[in-house]
Design a protein around this motif. Structure first.
Motif, PDB file in Angstrom:
ATOM      1  N   PHE B  53       0.618  -1.368  -0.320  1.00 19.72           N
ATOM      2  CA  PHE B  53       0.163   0.279   0.257  1.00 19.72           C
ATOM      3  C   PHE B  53       0.858   0.665  -0.147  1.00 19.72           C
ATOM      4  O   PHE B  53      -0.054   2.652   0.318  1.00 19.72           O
ATOM      5  N   SER B  54       1.886   1.242  -0.210  1.00 20.54           N
ATOM      6  CA  SER B  54       2.840   2.437  -0.408  1.00 20.54           C
ATOM      7  C   SER B  54       3.635   2.924  -1.272  1.00 20.54           C
ATOM      8  O   SER B  54       3.943   3.719  -1.351  1.00 20.54           O
ATOM      9  N   ARG B  56       2.325   3.704  -5.469  1.00 23.86           N
ATOM     10  CA  ARG B  56       1.760   5.494  -5.175  1.00 23.86           C
ATOM     11  C   ARG B  56       1.154   4.265  -6.363  1.00 23.86           C
ATOM     12  O   ARG B  56      -0.457   4.961  -6.403  1.00 23.86           O
ATOM     13  N   GLN B  59      -1.871   2.871  -4.417  1.00 21.36           N
ATOM     14  CA  GLN B  59      -2.554   3.446  -3.195  1.00 21.36           C
ATOM     15  C   GLN B  59      -4.308   4.144  -4.395  1.00 21.36           C
ATOM     16  O   GLN B  59      -4.893   4.636  -3.747  1.00 21.36           O
ATOM     17  N   THR B  62      -6.938   1.726  -4.840  1.00 19.76           N
ATOM     18  CA  THR B  62      -7.407   1.719  -3.335  1.00 19.76           C
ATOM     19  C   THR B  62      -8.207   2.273  -4.053  1.00 19.76           C
ATOM     20  O   THR B  62      -9.473   2.377  -3.322  1.00 19.76           O
ATOM     21  N   SER B 109     -10.692   6.863   3.134  1.00 27.50           N
ATOM     22  CA  SER B 109      -9.862   6.203   1.677  1.00 27.50           C
ATOM     23  C   SER B 109      -8.138   6.951   1.655  1.00 27.50           C
ATOM     24  O   SER B 109      -7.194   6.784   1.650  1.00 27.50           O
ATOM     25  N   PHE B 113      -4.078   6.889   3.785  1.00 27.68           N
ATOM     26  CA  PHE B 113      -2.623   7.205   2.757  1.00 27.68           C
ATOM     27  C   PHE B 113      -1.923   8.288   2.984  1.00 27.68           C
ATOM     28  O   PHE B 113      -0.467   8.719   2.614  1.00 27.68           O
ATOM     29  N   TRP B 114      -2.776   9.098   3.187  1.00 28.66           N
ATOM     30  CA  TRP B 114      -2.104  10.687   3.345  1.00 28.66           C
ATOM     31  C   TRP B 114      -0.898  10.416   4.660  1.00 28.66           C
ATOM     32  O   TRP B 114      -0.171  11.269   4.633  1.00 28.66           O
ATOM     33  N   LEU B 116       0.740   7.757   5.234  1.00 26.61           N
ATOM     34  CA  LEU B 116       1.655   6.604   5.007  1.00 26.61           C
ATOM     35  C   LEU B 116       2.856   7.326   4.716  1.00 26.61           C
ATOM     36  O   LEU B 116       2.957   7.751   3.636  1.00 26.61           O
TER      37      LEU B 116
END
Lengths: 125, 116
Positions: B53-54, B56, B59, B62, B109, B113-114, B116
């Protein structure tokens, strides 16, 4: 105008397989809407820290939580297969007739039950 | 035509198309994630999970998935409410709740990720 007899007693109506396939698609869809916050919460926790990841993993040791996840995935399996049937009807006109529609509904039931059984064996054992 | 105010698209055909395209996106994302979890089954660690999930691309995929999911749910639940909830005021309230929840889920969502 002649008044026609109306039967709205749902328990006395014999539903065709297509109607059952349709209502199950809707019920599973509504269930899956409630799964969205659960999944986002799990994703959020599992990515925040290693402890959070372990917490989400350990939830699977809880029978109640595991049952909820199992139910969500079963609803997803049915919703997905019934959805593919819709796509076949919409884009390629497969299974749109009165007879083929019924056959399609039965195929959806059989496939879903098979996949749910296979998934359940892997999930619970 | 108060009921059409809470539908997603400008007309039924647009809703119809969005419903199908979003369904395909949700299914593709699901099969990808299922495959990833199966390949790493048994030893899916925090590092592998965060590594996925890191990325890009993952992300964006997702967020795209969540967006498709809520559009699909919005249109689907709109149809369900239109068919079964006959009292207009209750139906409108339910539809507004679905729309608010949808927006909330998309923002959530992005926020995941913001940081992460």
């Amino acid at each position: 105008m002649k008044k026609r007899p109306v039967n709205l007693a749902l328990s006395t109506i014999k539903f065709p397989s297509t109607a059952i396939a349709s209502i199950l698609h809707r019920i599973s869809g509504v269930i899956l809407f409630f799964a969205i916050p659960v999944l986002l919460c799990a994703l959020d926790c599992s990515l925040q820290s290693e402890e959070g990841f372990m917490d989400v993993s350990s939830f699977f040791n809880n029978t109640f939580f595991k049952f909820i996840v199992w139910g969500m995935i079963c609803a997803f399996i049915y919703h997905l297969i019934a959805g593919v049937r819709h796509l076949l009807m919409d884009f390629w006109h497969i299974g749109e007739g009165k007879c083929s529609g019924k056959v399609g509904a039965y195929i959806v039931f059989v496939l879903s039950v098979l996949l749910i059984i296979i998934f359940s064996i892997g999930f619970w054992l | 035509m108060i009921s059409s105010v809470t539908s997603f698209g400008k007309n039924g055909v647009q809703d119809w198309l969005v419903q199908r395209v979003s369904a395909i996106i949700v299914a593709l994302y699901f099969f990808f994630l299922l495959g990833f979890i199966c390949i790493n089954s048994g030893n899916l660690s925090y590092d592998i999970w965060v590594g996925l999930f890191s990325n890009r691309f993952m992300q964006i995929a997702t967020i795209f998935f969540v967006l498709s999911l809520v559009l699909h749910a919005w249109i689907g639940l709109w149809s369900v409410f239109t068919d079964y909830v006959k009292i207009s005021s209750i139906r409108i309230i339910l539809e507004i709740l679905v729309i608010l929840a949808s927006i909330f889920y998309v923002l959530w969502s992005i926020q995941i990720f913001w940081s992460l």
